[in-house]
Write a protein that holds these residues in place. Structure first.
Motif, PDB file in Angstrom:
ATOM      1  N   MET A   1       0.724  -1.264   0.061  1.00 47.37           N
ATOM      2  CA  MET A   1      -0.249  -0.196   0.198  1.00 47.37           C
ATOM      3  C   MET A   1       0.548   1.003  -0.254  1.00 47.37           C
ATOM      4  O   MET A   1       2.167   1.081   1.159  1.00 47.37           O
ATOM      5  CB  MET A   1      -0.630  -0.331   1.428  1.00 47.37           C
ATOM      6  N   THR A   2       1.027   2.429  -0.983  1.00 49.14           N
ATOM      7  CA  THR A   2       1.464   3.421  -1.114  1.00 49.14           C
ATOM      8  C   THR A   2       0.447   4.394  -0.138  1.00 49.14           C
ATOM      9  O   THR A   2      -0.375   4.393   0.211  1.00 49.14           O
ATOM     10  CB  THR A   2       1.438   3.661  -2.102  1.00 49.14           C
ATOM     11  N   GLN A   3       1.667   5.093   0.433  1.00 45.39           N
ATOM     12  CA  GLN A   3       1.780   6.591   1.692  1.00 45.39           C
ATOM     13  C   GLN A   3       0.444   7.642   1.016  1.00 45.39           C
ATOM     14  O   GLN A   3       1.490   8.012  -0.572  1.00 45.39           O
ATOM     15  CB  GLN A   3       2.803   6.665   2.233  1.00 45.39           C
ATOM     16  N   PRO A   4      -0.122   8.059   1.040  1.00 43.04           N
ATOM     17  CA  PRO A   4      -0.975   9.367   0.271  1.00 43.04           C
ATOM     18  C   PRO A   4       0.043  10.458   0.581  1.00 43.04           C
ATOM     19  O   PRO A   4       1.076  10.241   1.439  1.00 43.04           O
ATOM     20  CB  PRO A   4      -1.697  10.112   0.732  1.00 43.04           C
ATOM     21  N   GLU A   5       0.585  10.931  -0.540  1.00 35.50           N
ATOM     22  CA  GLU A   5       1.481  11.981  -0.977  1.00 35.50           C
ATOM     23  C   GLU A   5       0.843  13.166   0.222  1.00 35.50           C
ATOM     24  O   GLU A   5      -0.194  13.932   0.485  1.00 35.50           O
ATOM     25  CB  GLU A   5       1.170  13.081  -2.109  1.00 35.50           C
ATOM     26  N   LYS A   6       2.164  13.199   1.142  1.00 38.65           N
ATOM     27  CA  LYS A   6       1.895  14.773   2.060  1.00 38.65           C
ATOM     28  C   LYS A   6       2.056  15.514   1.397  1.00 38.65           C
ATOM     29  O   LYS A   6       2.481  16.422   0.254  1.00 38.65           O
ATOM     30  CB  LYS A   6       3.680  14.558   2.660  1.00 38.65           C
ATOM     31  N   SER A   7       0.903  16.481   1.877  1.00 36.21           N
ATOM     32  CA  SER A   7       0.826  17.815   0.726  1.00 36.21           C
ATOM     33  C   SER A   7       0.475  19.090   2.326  1.00 36.21           C
ATOM     34  O   SER A   7       0.377  18.710   3.108  1.00 36.21           O
ATOM     35  CB  SER A   7      -0.392  18.056   0.324  1.00 36.21           C
ATOM     36  N   VAL A   8       1.157  20.711   1.065  1.00 34.26           N
ATOM     37  CA  VAL A   8       1.259  21.420   2.626  1.00 34.26           C
ATOM     38  C   VAL A   8       0.421  22.663   1.942  1.00 34.26           C
ATOM     39  O   VAL A   8       0.893  23.030   0.565  1.00 34.26           O
ATOM     40  CB  VAL A   8       2.258  21.820   2.924  1.00 34.26           C
ATOM     41  N   ALA A   9       0.070  23.064   2.718  1.00 34.03           N
ATOM     42  CA  ALA A   9      -0.976  24.126   1.833  1.00 34.03           C
ATOM     43  C   ALA A   9      -0.347  25.434   3.111  1.00 34.03           C
ATOM     44  O   ALA A   9      -0.067  25.831   3.929  1.00 34.03           O
ATOM     45  CB  ALA A   9      -2.931  24.474   3.069  1.00 34.03           C
ATOM     46  N   ILE A  10      -0.423  26.856   2.060  1.00 34.85           N
ATOM     47  CA  ILE A  10       0.538  27.698   2.862  1.00 34.85           C
ATOM     48  C   ILE A  10      -0.668  29.063   2.837  1.00 34.85           C
ATOM     49  O   ILE A  10      -0.878  29.153   1.462  1.00 34.85           O
ATOM     50  CB  ILE A  10       1.838  28.491   2.396  1.00 34.85           C
ATOM     51  N   ILE A  11      -1.103  29.596   3.789  1.00 32.58           N
ATOM     52  CA  ILE A  11      -2.413  30.952   3.567  1.00 32.58           C
ATOM     53  C   ILE A  11      -1.105  31.867   3.536  1.00 32.58           C
ATOM     54  O   ILE A  11      -0.486  32.656   4.785  1.00 32.58           O
ATOM     55  CB  ILE A  11      -2.733  30.451   4.590  1.00 32.58           C
ATOM     56  N   ASN A  12      -1.745  32.342   2.858  1.00 34.08           N
ATOM     57  CA  ASN A  12      -0.277  34.526   2.491  1.00 34.08           C
ATOM     58  C   ASN A  12      -2.070  35.066   2.853  1.00 34.08           C
ATOM     59  O   ASN A  12      -3.082  35.867   2.279  1.00 34.08           O
ATOM     60  CB  ASN A  12      -0.414  34.537   1.712  1.00 34.08           C
ATOM     61  N   ALA A  13      -1.956  35.435   4.102  1.00 37.15           N
ATOM     62  CA  ALA A  13      -2.846  36.458   4.787  1.00 37.15           C
ATOM     63  C   ALA A  13      -2.303  38.000   4.983  1.00 37.15           C
ATOM     64  O   ALA A  13      -3.084  38.599   5.406  1.00 37.15           O
ATOM     65  CB  ALA A  13      -3.795  36.050   5.838  1.00 37.15           C
ATOM     66  N   SER A  14      -1.406  38.052   5.183  1.00 34.97           N
ATOM     67  CA  SER A  14      -0.120  39.373   5.380  1.00 34.97           C
ATOM     68  C   SER A  14      -0.122  40.060   4.455  1.00 34.97           C
ATOM     69  O   SER A  14       0.306  39.966   3.323  1.00 34.97           O
ATOM     70  CB  SER A  14       0.947  38.961   6.172  1.00 34.97           C
ATOM     71  N   ALA A  15      -0.052  42.242   4.501  1.00 32.71           N
ATOM     72  CA  ALA A  15       0.128  42.201   3.287  1.00 32.71           C
ATOM     73  C   ALA A  15       1.562  42.475   2.617  1.00 32.71           C
ATOM     74  O   ALA A  15       2.158  42.106   4.291  1.00 32.71           O
ATOM     75  CB  ALA A  15      -0.072  43.897   3.814  1.00 32.71           C
ATOM     76  N   PRO A  16       1.965  42.585   1.777  1.00 30.40           N
ATOM     77  CA  PRO A  16       3.258  42.331   1.509  1.00 30.40           C
ATOM     78  C   PRO A  16       4.701  42.841   1.992  1.00 30.40           C
ATOM     79  O   PRO A  16       5.002  42.537   2.465  1.00 30.40           O
ATOM     80  CB  PRO A  16       3.415  42.484  -0.205  1.00 30.40           C
ATOM     81  N   LEU A  17       4.514  43.948   2.050  1.00 29.98           N
ATOM     82  CA  LEU A  17       5.162  45.203   2.859  1.00 29.98           C
ATOM     83  C   LEU A  17       5.653  45.156   4.288  1.00 29.98           C
ATOM     84  O   LEU A  17       6.032  46.029   4.715  1.00 29.98           O
ATOM     85  CB  LEU A  17       5.351  46.341   2.195  1.00 29.98           C
ATOM     86  N   SER A  18       4.189  45.401   5.302  1.00 30.25           N
ATOM     87  CA  SER A  18       4.429  45.427   6.252  1.00 30.25           C
ATOM     88  C   SER A  18       4.237  44.619   7.618  1.00 30.25           C
ATOM     89  O   SER A  18       4.857  44.813   8.834  1.00 30.25           O
ATOM     90  CB  SER A  18       2.095  45.248   6.465  1.00 30.25           C
ATOM     91  N   LYS A  19       5.170  43.364   6.941  1.00 32.72           N
ATOM     92  CA  LYS A  19       5.711  42.311   8.063  1.00 32.72           C
ATOM     93  C   LYS A  19       6.955  41.169   7.475  1.00 32.72           C
ATOM     94  O   LYS A  19       6.105  41.914   6.260  1.00 32.72           O
ATOM     95  CB  LYS A  19       4.488  41.884   8.653  1.00 32.72           C
ATOM     96  N   ALA A  20       7.050  40.583   7.877  1.00 35.82           N
ATOM     97  CA  ALA A  20       7.933  39.937   7.266  1.00 35.82           C
ATOM     98  C   ALA A  20       6.568  38.535   6.908  1.00 35.82           C
ATOM     99  O   ALA A  20       7.707  37.914   5.869  1.00 35.82           O
ATOM    100  CB  ALA A  20       8.826  39.522   8.114  1.00 35.82           C
TER     101      ALA A  20
END
Length: 122
Positions: free
Chosen positions: A1-20
């Motif tokens: 049995m193969t393992q399901p591929e691990k997946s990562v979701a990255i949520i970008n909820a910050s303005a581009p230049l306000s914080k790191a």
């Protein structure tokens, strides 16, 4: 049995230049991508501003990390989603700084997001 591929979701909820946070999210995406992990990027709230074309961060004495979005394809990061409601709230159009961004309504955005094993929010 193969393992399901691990997946990562990255949520970008910050303005581009306000914080790191925006730069950190992009850096993490590229790190996961370099290890051939399945990575999807999600933009909502103030994070949708990261996709606006023609930004000039040097005018506020910031480094232009947004150019790094061009590297996503080299890391096989192709699943890029933006919340349509967040765009409408901010008066933004589908004129993005990167290609292949999929605009999703709230329900589809949430459904897509919750298909991942790991969700990181920046």
């Amino acid at each position: 049995m193969t393992q399901p591929e691990k997946s990562v979701a990255i949520i970008n909820a910050s303005a581009p230049l306000s914080k790191a946070n925006a730069k950190d999210a992009l850096d993490i995406a590229l790190i996961f991508g370099s290890y051939e992990q399945a990575v999807s990027l999600y933009f909502l709230g103030e994070g949708v501003y990261q996709l606006v074309a023609g930004q000039q961060p040097e005018k506020v004495e910031q480094k232009d990390f947004l150019k790094t979005f061009a590297a996503l394809e080299f890391y096989d990061i192709e699943n890029i989603y933006v919340c349509h409601h967040s765009m409408i709230e901010r008066g933004l159009t589908n004129h993005f700084s990167i290609e292949n961004v999929q605009v999703l309504n709230r329900d589809d955005f949430s459904t897509s997001l919750h298909q991942h094993q790991t969700i990181l929010r920046f």
